[in-house]
Scaffold this active site. Structure first.
Site, PDB file in Angstrom:
ATOM      1  N   ARG A 238      -8.030   5.258  -5.690  1.00 55.38           N
ATOM      2  CA  ARG A 238      -7.986   5.117  -4.075  1.00 55.38           C
ATOM      3  C   ARG A 238      -9.247   5.852  -3.788  1.00 55.38           C
ATOM      4  O   ARG A 238      -9.265   7.158  -4.005  1.00 55.38           O
ATOM      5  CB  ARG A 238      -6.842   5.390  -3.529  1.00 55.38           C
TER       6      ARG A 238
ATOM      7  N   SER B 261       0.865  -1.229  -0.167  1.00 54.01           N
ATOM      8  CA  SER B 261       0.113  -0.017   0.032  1.00 54.01           C
ATOM      9  C   SER B 261       0.959   1.073  -0.079  1.00 54.01           C
ATOM     10  O   SER B 261       1.993   1.561   0.464  1.00 54.01           O
ATOM     11  CB  SER B 261      -0.893  -0.014   1.129  1.00 54.01           C
ATOM     12  N   PRO B 262       0.545   2.353  -0.501  1.00 56.01           N
ATOM     13  CA  PRO B 262       1.164   3.611  -0.762  1.00 56.01           C
ATOM     14  C   PRO B 262       1.392   3.999   0.756  1.00 56.01           C
ATOM     15  O   PRO B 262       0.692   3.928   1.548  1.00 56.01           O
ATOM     16  CB  PRO B 262       0.421   4.602  -1.384  1.00 56.01           C
TER      17      PRO B 262
ATOM     18  N   TYR C 207      -8.023  14.046   0.883  1.00 62.10           N
ATOM     19  CA  TYR C 207      -7.174  15.054   0.080  1.00 62.10           C
ATOM     20  C   TYR C 207      -8.047  15.573  -0.917  1.00 62.10           C
ATOM     21  O   TYR C 207      -9.385  15.362  -0.764  1.00 62.10           O
ATOM     22  CB  TYR C 207      -5.930  14.151  -0.322  1.00 62.10           C
TER      23      TYR C 207
ATOM     24  N   ARG D 101       1.302  -1.099   7.274  1.00 59.82           N
ATOM     25  CA  ARG D 101       2.028  -1.138   8.393  1.00 59.82           C
ATOM     26  C   ARG D 101       2.880  -2.550   8.649  1.00 59.82           C
ATOM     27  O   ARG D 101       3.856  -2.857   9.034  1.00 59.82           O
ATOM     28  CB  ARG D 101       1.454  -0.640   9.539  1.00 59.82           C
TER      29      ARG D 101
ATOM     30  N   GLN E 145       1.216   6.397  -6.856  1.00 60.46           N
ATOM     31  CA  GLN E 145      -0.023   7.120  -6.180  1.00 60.46           C
ATOM     32  C   GLN E 145       0.171   8.567  -6.471  1.00 60.46           C
ATOM     33  O   GLN E 145       1.139   9.142  -6.050  1.00 60.46           O
ATOM     34  CB  GLN E 145      -0.323   6.806  -4.830  1.00 60.46           C
TER      35      GLN E 145
ATOM     36  N   LEU F 251      -5.781  -2.922   8.389  1.00 59.22           N
ATOM     37  CA  LEU F 251      -5.605  -4.020   9.437  1.00 59.22           C
ATOM     38  C   LEU F 251      -5.734  -5.385   8.905  1.00 59.22           C
ATOM     39  O   LEU F 251      -6.678  -6.038   9.456  1.00 59.22           O
ATOM     40  CB  LEU F 251      -6.626  -3.714  10.671  1.00 59.22           C
TER      41      LEU F 251
ATOM     42  N   CYS G 131       3.747   7.305   2.566  1.00 65.54           N
ATOM     43  CA  CYS G 131       4.546   8.383   2.643  1.00 65.54           C
ATOM     44  C   CYS G 131       5.627   8.163   3.473  1.00 65.54           C
ATOM     45  O   CYS G 131       5.712   7.755   4.526  1.00 65.54           O
ATOM     46  CB  CYS G 131       3.889   9.662   3.333  1.00 65.54           C
TER      47      CYS G 131
HETATM   48  C1  LIG Z   1       3.782   5.405   7.400  1.00 63.28           C
HETATM   49  C2  LIG Z   1       2.381   5.308   6.528  1.00 63.28           C
HETATM   50  C3  LIG Z   1       2.270   6.303   5.483  1.00 63.28           C
HETATM   51  C4  LIG Z   1       1.029   6.527   4.519  1.00 63.28           C
HETATM   52  N1  LIG Z   1       0.990   7.196   3.422  1.00 63.28           N
HETATM   53  C5  LIG Z   1      -0.070   6.765   2.653  1.00 63.28           C
HETATM   54  C6  LIG Z   1      -0.043   7.489   1.359  1.00 63.28           C
HETATM   55  O1  LIG Z   1       0.845   8.022   0.824  1.00 63.28           O
HETATM   56  N2  LIG Z   1      -1.116   7.108   0.758  1.00 63.28           N
HETATM   57  C7  LIG Z   1      -2.275   6.589   1.176  1.00 63.28           C
HETATM   58  O2  LIG Z   1      -3.121   6.562   0.222  1.00 63.28           O
HETATM   59  N3  LIG Z   1      -2.238   5.813   2.350  1.00 63.28           N
HETATM   60  C8  LIG Z   1      -1.267   6.243   3.062  1.00 63.28           C
HETATM   61  N4  LIG Z   1      -1.005   5.468   4.292  1.00 63.28           N
HETATM   62  C9  LIG Z   1      -2.159   4.484   4.565  1.00 63.28           C
HETATM   63  C10 LIG Z   1      -1.854   3.114   4.350  1.00 63.28           C
HETATM   64  O3  LIG Z   1      -1.782   2.886   2.826  1.00 63.28           O
HETATM   65  C11 LIG Z   1      -3.010   2.185   4.502  1.00 63.28           C
HETATM   66  O4  LIG Z   1      -4.143   2.422   3.678  1.00 63.28           O
HETATM   67  C12 LIG Z   1      -3.295   2.265   6.117  1.00 63.28           C
HETATM   68  O5  LIG Z   1      -2.106   2.346   6.907  1.00 63.28           O
HETATM   69  C13 LIG Z   1      -4.144   0.846   6.634  1.00 63.28           C
HETATM   70  O6  LIG Z   1      -3.367  -0.416   6.319  1.00 63.28           O
HETATM   71  P1  LIG Z   1      -2.512  -1.214   7.156  1.00 63.28           P
HETATM   72  O7  LIG Z   1      -3.525  -1.263   8.493  1.00 63.28           O
HETATM   73  O8  LIG Z   1      -2.130  -2.275   6.615  1.00 63.28           O
HETATM   74  O9  LIG Z   1      -1.485  -0.319   7.677  1.00 63.28           O
HETATM   75  C14 LIG Z   1       0.079   5.452   5.083  1.00 63.28           C
HETATM   76  C15 LIG Z   1       0.108   4.539   6.187  1.00 63.28           C
HETATM   77  C16 LIG Z   1       1.365   4.525   6.685  1.00 63.28           C
HETATM   78  C17 LIG Z   1       1.486   3.810   8.011  1.00 63.28           C
END
Ligand SMILES: Cc1cc2nc3c(=O)[nH]c(=O)nc-3n(C[C@H](O)[C@H](O)[C@H](O)COP(=O)(O)O)c2cc1C
Length: 357
Positions: A231, A23-24, A183, A325, A100, A302, A26
């Site tokens: 997205r 997943s994207p 956004y 994560r 993205q 999650l 930052c």
């Molecule tokens: C460090 C970090 C940076 C993130 N940056 C972006 C981003 O650039 N674009 C986006 O759409 N979501 C971003 N997210 C959200 C994740 O892509 C994801 O949708 C969210 O963390 C839930 O998934 P997870 O439970 O597997 O972490 C970010 C999440 C984390 C933890």
């Protein structure tokens, strides 16, 4: 029996070797939008780890589109060279590089999370933010976003178009437009942040207009044989906001317009949102959009275990599974998951001696 998680999926001319997507995320590690070795190692490590598709973080289409001053950008040709190097490495690992494309709108001009995620005023290196309407995200912010006029809207649309041209040159094989997490595109979609009275506000048709125009600009540069994702936050988790029914209605239109997959997430628009966070809490939205709009979806949020991911695919709730994560905790997640699901997958030859028997 082979698992679904490790089955391939072809979307247009691109084949993903399994259903695992990074997943994207930052990294807040760029200077003037430029990628560097941090991005190469971060993304490259996850390609080595076996994911089929690595989607690079929200990458700004203009300097003012950045969330923070240290976001990646693709607003000038000079950005392309390093991004190209990263993509060539990802491809050399038999993975697909995606990007993205993003504009943060009123949520721009904040510091990195480890610097407090605070709105930066002009003296701190911040900049004037833009939005569909001059509505604050947090009451305590130092300045209002500027409501975009027609020229401003056209400028953002042409920024997306020019950025897409560079995306092609940099060698990405999947493009994802960021329409979620509060956004700019999402700000236009939701009546909580869009109180315009012109053709970009009010009715559902007017609120989706900006998203459709941005996608059209992207499609004018993006090769039609390569996958295009959006997205989308399926709900604002707030009364009177964007909701799952409107999401389905929009996705039916997007399917007709040639969008290939909806990356289904939620929230991020307003600070008073109430999110019932628990394992897989957004999966039901991916399922609803997949079934009711009859379009490919990915699930995220999650999802941390192989069996959980496999069940989502078995129950036809989504077509791809995104990990954020958990992939930071374990960049070799796909290699571990294959072992757990008794699947044979190819390891990088350099790592084969570590293959768990
Ligand atoms: C460090 C970090 C940076 C993130 N940056 C972006 C981003 O650039 N674009 C986006 O759409 N979501 C971003 N997210 C959200 C994740 O892509 C994801 O949708 C969210 O963390 C839930 O998934 P997870 O439970 O597997 O972490 C970010 C999440 C984390 C933890």
């Amino acid at each position: 029996m082979a698992s679904l998680l490790f089955s391939s999926l072809s979307i247009k001319n691109t084949t993903l070797k399994n259903r695992i997507v990074i997943s994207p995320m930052c990294q807040y590690s760029a200077i003037d939008g430029f990628a560097n070795d941090w991005h190469l190692v971060h993304l490259g490590t996850r390609a080595i780890g076996g994911a089929a598709l690595i989607i690079q973080e929200a990458t700004a289409v203009s300097p003012e589109a950045r969330i923070s001053p240290s976001d990646l950008g693709i607003w000038k040709d000079e950005h392309i060279q390093k991004l190209k190097q990263i993509n060539e490495f990802i491809i050399s690992q038999n993975a697909v590089p995606g990007i993205q494309l993003a504009h943060a709108g009123r949520k721009a001009s904040v510091s990195a999370p480890w610097k407090g995620n605070k709105k930066l005023d002009f003296a701190q290196g911040g900049w004037q933010t833009v939005a569909p309407s001059a509505v604050l995200y947090h009451d305590n912010e130092p300045f209002l976003p500027e409501a975009l006029d027609k020229n401003g809207i056209q400028k953002v649309i042409s920024d997306f178009k020019a950025a897409t041209k560079r995306v092609v040159e940099a060698g990405y094989k999947v493009i994802e437009v960021h329409g979620a997490h509060g956004y700019l595109l999402h700000q236009f979609l939701s009546p909580l942040t869009n109180v315009r009275t012109d053709e970009y506000g009010g009715s559902f048709e007017n609120r989706i207009r900006f998203t459709l125009e941005v996608l059209e600009a992207v499609q004018s540069e993006w090769p039609s044989e390569l996958p295009l994702f959006l997205r989308l936050s399926a709900t604002d988790w707030a009364e009177g906001g964007w909701n799952p029914e409107e999401s389905v209605k929009l996705c039916k239109i997007l399917k007709e317009k040639g969008v290939d997959l909806i990356d289904v997430t939620s929230g991020g628009l307003v600070s008073h949102q109430q999110i019932p966070v628990k394992p897989g809490y957004q999966v039901s939205f991916a399922e609803k959009i997949k079934k009711e709009a009859n379009i490919l979806t990915s699930a995220v949020g999650l999802i941390t275990e192989s069996k959980q991911a496999e069940d989502i695919l078995e129950n036809s709730q989504a077509d791809l599974i995104m990990f954020a994560r958990e992939s930071l905790r374990n960049p070799n997640l796909p290699l571990s998951f294959a072992k757990e699901l008794n699947d044979e997958i190819q390891w990088p030859k350099q790592y084969e001696r570590a293959k768990i028997k």
